[in-house]
Each structure stands twice: as C-alpha cells, then as structure tokens.
Design an enzyme around this catalytic site. Structure first.
Site, PDB file in Angstrom:
ATOM      1  CG  ASN A 156      -2.119  -0.966   0.961  1.00 49.22           C
ATOM      2  OD1 ASN A 156      -2.259  -1.527  -0.127  1.00 49.22           O
ATOM      3  ND2 ASN A 156      -2.933  -1.176   1.988  1.00 49.22           N
ATOM      4  NE  ARG A 195     -12.139  -0.560  -0.693  1.00 54.01           N
ATOM      5  CZ  ARG A 195     -10.969  -1.183  -0.740  1.00 54.01           C
ATOM      6  NH1 ARG A 195     -10.885  -2.412  -1.135  1.00 54.01           N
ATOM      7  NH2 ARG A 195      -9.867  -0.547  -0.394  1.00 54.01           N
ATOM      8  CG  ASP A 214      -5.855  -3.566   5.010  1.00 53.74           C
ATOM      9  OD1 ASP A 214      -7.063  -3.674   4.740  1.00 53.74           O
ATOM     10  OD2 ASP A 214      -5.062  -2.870   4.328  1.00 53.74           O
ATOM     11  NE  ARG A 231      -5.514  -7.651  -5.333  1.00 56.62           N
ATOM     12  CZ  ARG A 231      -6.325  -7.042  -4.470  1.00 56.62           C
ATOM     13  NH1 ARG A 231      -7.351  -7.694  -3.996  1.00 56.62           N
ATOM     14  NH2 ARG A 231      -6.123  -5.810  -4.101  1.00 56.62           N
TER      15      ARG A 231
HETATM   16  C1  UD1 Z   1      -6.689   1.783   1.749  1.00 53.15           C
HETATM   17  C2  UD1 Z   1      -5.875   0.535   1.634  1.00 53.15           C
HETATM   18  C3  UD1 Z   1      -6.675  -0.660   2.130  1.00 53.15           C
HETATM   19  C4  UD1 Z   1      -7.175  -0.400   3.551  1.00 53.15           C
HETATM   20  C5  UD1 Z   1      -7.900   0.938   3.643  1.00 53.15           C
HETATM   21  C6  UD1 Z   1      -8.260   1.329   5.054  1.00 53.15           C
HETATM   22  C7  UD1 Z   1      -4.464   1.019  -0.277  1.00 53.15           C
HETATM   23  C8  UD1 Z   1      -4.127   0.713  -1.675  1.00 53.15           C
HETATM   24  N1  UD1 Z   1      -5.517   0.357   0.232  1.00 53.15           N
HETATM   25  O1  UD1 Z   1      -7.834   1.612   0.924  1.00 53.15           O
HETATM   26  O2  UD1 Z   1      -5.841  -1.809   2.105  1.00 53.15           O
HETATM   27  O3  UD1 Z   1      -8.061  -1.417   3.926  1.00 53.15           O
HETATM   28  O4  UD1 Z   1      -7.067   1.989   3.106  1.00 53.15           O
HETATM   29  O5  UD1 Z   1      -7.134   1.381   5.853  1.00 53.15           O
HETATM   30  O6  UD1 Z   1      -3.802   1.792   0.382  1.00 53.15           O
HETATM   31  N2  UD1 Z   1     -14.635   6.138   1.244  1.00 53.15           N
HETATM   32  C9  UD1 Z   1     -15.678   6.852   0.737  1.00 53.15           C
HETATM   33  N3  UD1 Z   1     -15.435   7.681  -0.324  1.00 53.15           N
HETATM   34  C10 UD1 Z   1     -14.197   7.830  -0.866  1.00 53.15           C
HETATM   35  C11 UD1 Z   1     -13.134   7.098  -0.316  1.00 53.15           C
HETATM   36  C12 UD1 Z   1     -13.373   6.263   0.761  1.00 53.15           C
HETATM   37  O7  UD1 Z   1     -16.818   6.745   1.187  1.00 53.15           O
HETATM   38  O8  UD1 Z   1     -14.044   8.599  -1.821  1.00 53.15           O
HETATM   39  C13 UD1 Z   1     -14.880   5.235   2.405  1.00 53.15           C
HETATM   40  C14 UD1 Z   1     -14.615   3.764   2.055  1.00 53.15           C
HETATM   41  O9  UD1 Z   1     -15.720   3.162   1.441  1.00 53.15           O
HETATM   42  C15 UD1 Z   1     -14.311   3.194   3.418  1.00 53.15           C
HETATM   43  C16 UD1 Z   1     -13.596   4.340   4.141  1.00 53.15           C
HETATM   44  O10 UD1 Z   1     -13.939   5.525   3.419  1.00 53.15           O
HETATM   45  O11 UD1 Z   1     -15.491   2.889   4.092  1.00 53.15           O
HETATM   46  C17 UD1 Z   1     -12.090   4.230   4.176  1.00 53.15           C
HETATM   47  O12 UD1 Z   1     -11.601   3.910   2.897  1.00 53.15           O
HETATM   48  P1  UD1 Z   1     -10.178   4.372   2.376  1.00 53.15           P
HETATM   49  O13 UD1 Z   1      -9.319   4.817   3.502  1.00 53.15           O
HETATM   50  O14 UD1 Z   1     -10.374   5.294   1.236  1.00 53.15           O
HETATM   51  O15 UD1 Z   1      -9.609   2.996   1.802  1.00 53.15           O
HETATM   52  P2  UD1 Z   1      -8.716   2.868   0.531  1.00 53.15           P
HETATM   53  O16 UD1 Z   1      -7.856   4.066   0.432  1.00 53.15           O
HETATM   54  O17 UD1 Z   1      -9.524   2.442  -0.618  1.00 53.15           O
END
Ligand code: UD1
Length: 441
Positions: free
Chosen positions: A23, A126, A311, A403
């Site tokens: 990540n 997501r 995670d 992955r």
């Molecule tokens: C990253 C990590 C993933 C980890 C997650 C939380 C990477 C590549 N992946 O995923 O392994 O599980 O952080 O620590 O770094 N959300 C929204 N709108 C958005 C973006 C996020 O509603 O535009 C929500 C998501 O659905 C989720 C929460 O915010 O419920 C946190 O997600 P986020 O921190 O964005 O996860 P990722 O960055 O996708």
C-alpha cells in the site's frame, strides 16, 4: 486456479524478511507520473498488484523496468518522460482499486485525465466520491461518463483549503499528489495519517515537493512548477508484519521478523500482548513469540491509523477462534468485511455476526476443511487458521494472496510450516511430506 494446501499444528520458528509495503508501493509508483525524470523505487514487493499497476503505468507511457529477484532486493525504475496518455481504461483499472491513484497525478501533470472507475477487493461499495470532491476543490471539473471519471483543469490546478469529510487513505494520497503541482498553497484537513501516506509525502519531498505537517492530519502544500526524479526505498509492510507476528501467535511459535519495525503496528502489538503474545525489538526488526498456553480472547475495534488496522481484522479473527474466552471484533471501516466468517466456520469456528460486530467463542482446535479465499486479507486469515489445525486445509482461489503477500509459502515453510501451492493439474500430495516431518519428530 492455484490452491494452497496446509497441514498445521506445528509451532513456527525461524526468520522472515518482511517485504516492502504494497500500500506504500502503489501510490509511490503513481508519483512517477509527476515528473519527467526517473523515479527508482527500492524494496519494491514482487506482487500481482504491483505488476498490475505497472501495466497501467506502461499503458500511460511510463517506461518501467524491474530488477532483482529476492525479497528486499527487488527494485524498479518508472520513467514518465513523455508523451503521457491521459486515459486509463477499464480493462486495466478494474483489476485493482488502487489504480484510481493515477487520477490526481495525471490531472496535475496534464490538466486532463480520464480514468475508469475502479474494481478491487469486494469489501463493500468503496466509492471514490471524496477523491473527486478533493480534485474539484483544486479546480478540476469532474464529469462521469460511461463508467469513466473525466477530470479537466484547463488552466492547471489551484491551491485550496479542503477538509476530507471522512478519513480516506488513497483519497489523501491522490489529492496530495495533485496538490504538489498546483499553483499556490493547499491546506488539507482531516488527512489519513497511515504510514503509507507519510511514506508518499517523504518521497514527494525528495522529488522537490514542498509539504509541511507530514505525519499529521493537516498537510500544507506549496505547489511547485515541476518535480525531479529520486531514489526511494519503500516502507516495510506493516500488514505483512502483523500477519506473520500472528502466525507465531496462533501456532505458539517464535518468529524473528526482519526488515520491519514493531512501531508500525502499535495497536495490533498491544492487542496481541493482551492475548498472551510477547515482542522483543531487535536491531533489524523484532521477535514475535506466541504464548506457552492458549491465546486469550480480546475486544477489537478497527480504526484508522494508529488504531487497529482493518487490514489485520480477518487475521486476528483466526486467532480469536482458538483463544480462550469470547472475543468481540467490530469493523468500522468497511461494510461487508466479514466474508472470512463462513469460511472460518467451515473449520469449526464459533462466530456470530451482530451488526458490524463478530462475536467469537474460542474453541480448542480448528478442523481442516476446503475453504475459499474471498479477498486478500480474508485469504490470509484462512492460512493462519489452517496453521493452527493439525488436519489438512485446502485454501482455494489463492490469487487473492498473490496480490498482497510476496512468497507466502516460502516464508512460512522456512519457519517449519507444511504448506504447498497446488498448481492446477498437479497431483502431488503434501500429506506425505507431513508424514515425513512427523516421522522425523
Ligand atoms: C486503503 C488501503 C486498504 C485499507 C484501507 C483502510 C491502499 C491501496 N488500500 O484503501 O488496504 O483497507 O485503506 O485502511 O492503500 N470512502 C468513501 N469515499 C471515498 C473514499 C473512501 O466513502 O471517496 C470510504 C470507504 O468506502 C471506506 C472508508 O472511506 O469505508 C475508508 O476507505 P479508504 O481509507 O479510502 O480505503 P482505501 O484508500 O480504498
């Protein structure tokens, strides 16, 4: 499709070298789009996700070369000399959600980007709405068309003040990468403070970006007109670190984790200590030791860093399944992140889901069973559960593991695990290997 066969029930002892963080690697690779000079990333993990994003970057015109074969010695050069294409198509992006990280850098560099809405692990809906709001705040015009996000900033991005409505890791990374080349100053509030965000910010600094507040939830970025290349070493993978520490815990073994740092898993290590594990820092990492008797039950709530990482939620659930007492695990980051529960139940685990909390009544022994990997972290929780069972477990659909876990079988078998990848069409039976191990004492 490959499977992994495991016969557990043996304490794992030995040394494991932790790989670079997936990540952290993914956003760092995307940062290469911000400069026409080469970005060299050392300690890059050899993972399917890294190569998938490498293909996305190659498609965009980034010259990509990989070197080195062993864990810790793998590096790659990403050279976005140009011309750079502004479009990342569905066929490439669908494989991995993190491909959306090309959006910020592309619009910052080219003033235009067209990126397919992403795919990735099926753990909830997501959305990427916050990424898009952040780009809009920086002056990009966003439209959604046939599953694509189109971001345009004809006169370039402009510094702004933007507060993330909720914490998002890749959202913070995307907007940070966009802001480093924006005109003027950007103030980002309620940023994610995960170590991977900090790693990206440090790399961007090494490339010439002006960023203050690194490691805090408020980042102030003074835009620069261009960035240069650099050589940067990817942070150790804290999720892999926590996973192998738990492998020592669930098998009652002792694993010397090298190339990592106990401080990367503050809450997980505290929780594991409460469950009966102990840790000792070393010059190169730390030693994780399982309890002499049974693990103890725990109460866990996932949270953004430095809280308990979502995670690592599936993995600690495997430990809770065999711990003494009743554990409660509450998932607050993603909905639908309990897909490992029915699979663990197939191995005899006693788990009830109440809303976003799993109630786990610990049992003495898990049974072996054929189980199905559903997402990356769920898959590895099944591997941990299998390591605790003296019967044979077959984990199906292991492409999820590839992955995110570099050389999983080699790392575990070096510590005495009986684990083998069964390639499609292969007939080799590891119960014979297990028999030999038992006969050898
Ligand atoms: C990253 C990590 C993933 C980890 C997650 C939380 C990477 C590549 N992946 O995923 O392994 O599980 O952080 O620590 O770094 N959300 C929204 N709108 C958005 C973006 C996020 O509603 O535009 C929500 C998501 O659905 C989720 C929460 O915010 O419920 C946190 O997600 P986020 O921190 O964005 O996860 P990722 O960055 O996708």
């Amino acid at each position: 499709m490959d499977k992994i066969k495991i016969i557990g029930g043996r304490p794992l002892t030995g040394q494991i070298r932790i790989s670079g963080a997936k990540n952290a690697a993914l956003p760092l690779m995307c940062a290469s789009l911000l400069t026409n000079e080469p970005l060299i990333l050392k300690n890059l993990p050899r993972l399917a996700d890294v190569f998938t994003l490498g293909s996305v970057l190659s498609h965009l015109g980034v010259k990509t070369t990989y070197q080195g074969e062993t864990v810790g010695n793998h590096q790659a050069t990403f050279h976005a000399k140009g011309p750079i294409l502004p479009e990342a198509p569905y066929d490439l992006v669908r494989k991995m959600r993190a491909s959306v990280l090309v959006l910020g850098p592309l619009v910052a560099r080219l003033g235009y980007a067209k990126v397919s809405l992403p795919g990735g692990c099926a753990i909830g809906t997501r959305p990427v709405d916050i990424h898009l709001k952040g780009l809009e705040a920086l002056g990009a015009e966003i439209t959604l068309e046939d599953g694509y996000v189109i971001a345009q900033a004809k006169n370039g991005l402009k510094g702004t003040k933007f507060s993330f409505p909720s914490i998002t890791v890749t959202g913070t990374e995307n907007i940070l990468m966009a802001a480093v080349l924006a005109q003027g100053t950007t103030r980002l509030l309620n940023c994610a403070v995960e170590p991977e965000v900090t790693d990206l910010a440090h790399c961007l600094q090494a490339m010439g970006a002006k960023i203050e507040g690194i490691g805090t939830s408020v980042l102030t970025i003074t835009g620069v007109s261009s960035l240069q290349g650099t050589i940067y070493s990817v942070l150790p993978d804290r999720i892999e670190t926590g996973t192998y520490a738990m492998a020592a815990g669930i098998t009652g073994g002792e694993i010397d984790l090298i190339g990592t740092d106990l401080d990367l898993i503050p809450t997980a290590s505290q929780t594991l200590e409460m469950m009966g594990m102990s840790f000792k820092k070393t010059a190169q990492g730390f030693i994780a030791k399982g309890p002499s008797g049974r693990l103890q039950a725990a109460e866990i709530v996932t949270d953004p860093y430095p809280g308990f990482a979502t995670d690592l939620q599936a993995q600690i659930m495997a430990l809770a399944c065999v711990a003494e007492g009743v554990s409660f695990i509450t998932e607050t980051i993603f909905e639908n992140r309990f897909m490992h529960v029915p699979e663990l139940a197939r191995m005899g685990a006693d788990i009830t889901i109440k809303g976003n909390t799993a109630v786990i009544k610990g049992i003495q022994h898990l049974k072996g069973a054929p189980v199905m990997a559903t997402d990356l972290r769920a898959s590895v929780s099944l591997v941990l559960a299998a390591l605790a069972s003296s019967e044979e477990t077959m984990v199906n659909r292991v492409y999820h593991l590839d992955r995110g876990y570099e050389e999983l079988e080699n790392k575990l078998s070096a510590c005495g695990a009986i684990i083998e990848r069964v390639r499609e069409g292969s007939t080799h039976d590891i119960s014979e290997t297990a028999h030999t191990f038992k006969a050898a004492g």
